[in-house]
Design a protein around this motif. Structure first.
Motif, mmCIF file in Angstrom:
data_model
loop_
_atom_site.group_PDB
_atom_site.id
_atom_site.type_symbol
_atom_site.label_atom_id
_atom_site.label_comp_id
_atom_site.label_asym_id
_atom_site.label_seq_id
_atom_site.Cartn_x
_atom_site.Cartn_y
_atom_site.Cartn_z
ATOM 1 N N GLY A 82 0.794 -1.218 0.000
ATOM 2 C CA GLY A 82 0.000 0.000 0.000
ATOM 3 C C GLY A 82 0.828 1.270 0.000
ATOM 4 O O GLY A 82 0.291 2.365 -0.146
ATOM 5 N N TRP A 83 2.136 1.149 0.179
ATOM 6 C CA TRP A 83 3.048 2.292 0.197
ATOM 7 C C TRP A 83 4.219 1.959 -0.718
ATOM 8 O O TRP A 83 4.639 0.803 -0.799
ATOM 9 N N ASN A 84 4.780 2.959 -1.396
ATOM 10 C CA ASN A 84 5.913 2.696 -2.283
ATOM 11 C C ASN A 84 7.164 2.413 -1.448
ATOM 12 O O ASN A 84 7.664 3.307 -0.761
ATOM 13 N N HIS A 85 7.639 1.164 -1.511
ATOM 14 C CA HIS A 85 8.809 0.747 -0.737
ATOM 15 C C HIS A 85 9.752 -0.096 -1.582
ATOM 16 O O HIS A 85 9.432 -0.488 -2.701
ATOM 17 N N LEU A 86 10.923 -0.357 -1.005
ATOM 18 C CA LEU A 86 11.962 -1.124 -1.686
ATOM 19 C C LEU A 86 12.015 -2.548 -1.146
ATOM 20 O O LEU A 86 11.893 -2.777 0.065
ATOM 21 N N TYR A 87 12.247 -3.485 -2.066
ATOM 22 C CA TYR A 87 12.298 -4.910 -1.732
ATOM 23 C C TYR A 87 13.545 -5.517 -2.356
ATOM 24 O O TYR A 87 13.984 -5.078 -3.424
ATOM 25 N N LEU A 88 14.092 -6.535 -1.698
ATOM 26 C CA LEU A 88 15.259 -7.244 -2.215
ATOM 27 C C LEU A 88 14.821 -8.635 -2.662
ATOM 28 O O LEU A 88 14.263 -9.402 -1.863
ATOM 29 N N PHE A 89 15.048 -8.936 -3.950
ATOM 30 C CA PHE A 89 14.664 -10.220 -4.524
ATOM 31 C C PHE A 89 15.901 -10.991 -4.973
ATOM 32 O O PHE A 89 16.894 -10.397 -5.405
ATOM 33 N N LYS B 81 9.929 -0.003 5.067
ATOM 34 C CA LYS B 81 8.531 -0.263 5.388
ATOM 35 C C LYS B 81 7.997 0.776 6.346
ATOM 36 O O LYS B 81 8.741 1.405 7.090
ATOM 37 N N GLY B 82 6.701 0.984 6.264
ATOM 38 C CA GLY B 82 6.031 1.939 7.122
ATOM 39 C C GLY B 82 4.990 2.717 6.339
ATOM 40 O O GLY B 82 4.867 2.565 5.121
ATOM 41 N N ASN B 83 4.233 3.551 7.032
ATOM 42 C CA ASN B 83 3.184 4.356 6.405
ATOM 43 C C ASN B 83 3.773 5.649 5.857
ATOM 44 O O ASN B 83 3.449 6.752 6.311
ATOM 45 N N TRP B 84 4.668 5.512 4.905
ATOM 46 C CA TRP B 84 5.338 6.610 4.220
ATOM 47 C C TRP B 84 5.831 6.068 2.884
ATOM 48 O O TRP B 84 5.745 4.865 2.644
ATOM 49 N N VAL B 85 6.331 6.947 2.007
ATOM 50 C CA VAL B 85 6.728 6.496 0.671
ATOM 51 C C VAL B 85 8.187 6.802 0.351
ATOM 52 O O VAL B 85 8.705 7.843 0.730
ATOM 53 N N ASN C 97 29.121 -1.492 0.862
ATOM 54 C CA ASN C 97 28.672 -1.308 2.248
ATOM 55 C C ASN C 97 27.235 -1.756 2.471
ATOM 56 O O ASN C 97 26.695 -1.594 3.572
ATOM 57 N N LYS C 98 26.616 -2.278 1.411
ATOM 58 C CA LYS C 98 25.249 -2.797 1.481
ATOM 59 C C LYS C 98 24.264 -1.774 2.045
ATOM 60 O O LYS C 98 23.476 -2.078 2.931
ATOM 61 N N ARG C 99 24.331 -0.537 1.492
ATOM 62 C CA ARG C 99 23.460 0.548 1.955
ATOM 63 C C ARG C 99 22.844 1.275 0.759
ATOM 64 O O ARG C 99 23.439 1.329 -0.310
ATOM 65 N N ILE C 100 21.697 1.840 1.000
ATOM 66 C CA ILE C 100 20.981 2.613 -0.003
ATOM 67 C C ILE C 100 20.731 4.009 0.563
ATOM 68 O O ILE C 100 20.376 4.154 1.734
ATOM 69 N N ILE C 101 20.908 5.027 -0.259
ATOM 70 C CA ILE C 101 20.500 6.390 0.082
ATOM 71 C C ILE C 101 19.258 6.672 -0.755
ATOM 72 O O ILE C 101 19.243 6.396 -1.963
ATOM 73 N N PHE C 102 18.221 7.194 -0.108
ATOM 74 C CA PHE C 102 16.970 7.427 -0.823
ATOM 75 C C PHE C 102 16.253 8.671 -0.310
ATOM 76 O O PHE C 102 16.524 9.148 0.787
ATOM 77 N N GLU C 103 15.340 9.173 -1.143
ATOM 78 C CA GLU C 103 14.437 10.262 -0.767
ATOM 79 C C GLU C 103 13.133 9.634 -0.301
ATOM 80 O O GLU C 103 12.674 8.642 -0.883
ATOM 81 N N ALA C 104 12.527 10.228 0.728
ATOM 82 C CA ALA C 104 11.235 9.737 1.212
ATOM 83 C C ALA C 104 10.396 10.889 1.714
ATOM 84 O O ALA C 104 10.908 11.972 2.010
ATOM 85 N N SER C 105 9.105 10.638 1.812
ATOM 86 C CA SER C 105 8.156 11.623 2.327
ATOM 87 C C SER C 105 7.191 10.942 3.294
ATOM 88 O O SER C 105 6.845 9.775 3.110
ATOM 89 N N GLY C 106 6.764 11.702 4.281
ATOM 90 C CA GLY C 106 5.712 11.232 5.174
ATOM 91 C C GLY C 106 6.153 10.415 6.362
ATOM 92 O O GLY C 106 5.315 9.867 7.084
#
Length: 192
Positions: free
Chosen positions: A20-27, A40-44, A55-64
């Motif tokens: 229900g929220w735009n999130h990132l997944y590892l497949f 995960k969470g109630n934000w996008v 370093n197995k890290r992601i930098i991202f923009e988010a809102s909410g």
């Protein structure tokens, strides 16, 4: 709409709204199996800025993410590919625009709001610490003309649960004892 194939492992980072929220997944790229939900969470998640495979890290923009702030404000975060170690890189309650250096170790953070003059700082990407202040906009000449900052507000939607955020722009010569026409301008999609 994001996909990133990891070169050092047979994994894919995929953006989805499956919860229900735009999130990132590892497949797992070979089996197609979901390894873990990264964010995960109630934000996008708005945008992936960088994937650091070493370093197995992601930098991202988010809102909410902060319930007390306008959910449209963009802020920057980092998180491990395992979904652990979420770090806020831009803590000021404002809309942030980051420009990263080539090796993604530093970034210029330009932030502001409709009721706050822009400020630029240099930050470390690993933890968001400010390395140095760069510039603070001076809006005193604008304010001297009688310009008034827009007033940020939130109101409950018809459902009684959802906050609706907006701004009120009053006339320069606003008199609270007078009545004024109201112009309502919304953006609810390309059809409005």
């Amino acid at each position: 709409k994001y996909r990133h194939d990891l070169k050092k492992t047979a994994d894919i980072i995929w953006a989805s709204e499956r919860d229900g929220w735009n999130h990132l997944y590892l497949f797992d790229a070979e089996t197609g199996a979901l390894k873990n939900q990264i964010t995960k969470g109630n934000w996008v998640v708005r945008k992936v800025v960088n994937v650091d495979e070493d370093n197995k890290r992601i930098i991202f923009e988010a809102s909410g993410m902060d319930k007390d702030l306008d959910p449209y404000l963009i802020r920057y975060y980092s998180i491990g590919l395992d979904g652990k170690g979420l770090k806020e890189l831009t803590s000021e309650p404002a809309n942030h625009q980051a420009t990263f250096n080539k090796d993604q170790t530093l970034f210029v953070d330009l932030y502001s709001r409709v009721d706050q003059a822009p400020k630029a700082v240099l930050r470390r990407a690993v933890d968001g610490q400010i390395v140095m202040d760069l510039e603070q906009a001076d809006i005193s000449d604008l304010e001297a003309t009688g310009w008034r900052k827009p007033e940020v507000f939130k109101s409950l939607a018809r459902d009684g649960k959802t906050d609706i955020w907006g701004i009120i722009v009053r006339p320069r010569n606003f008199d609270p004892n007078k009545k004024y026409p109201v112009i309502e301008y919304i953006y609810a999609g390309p059809h409005s």
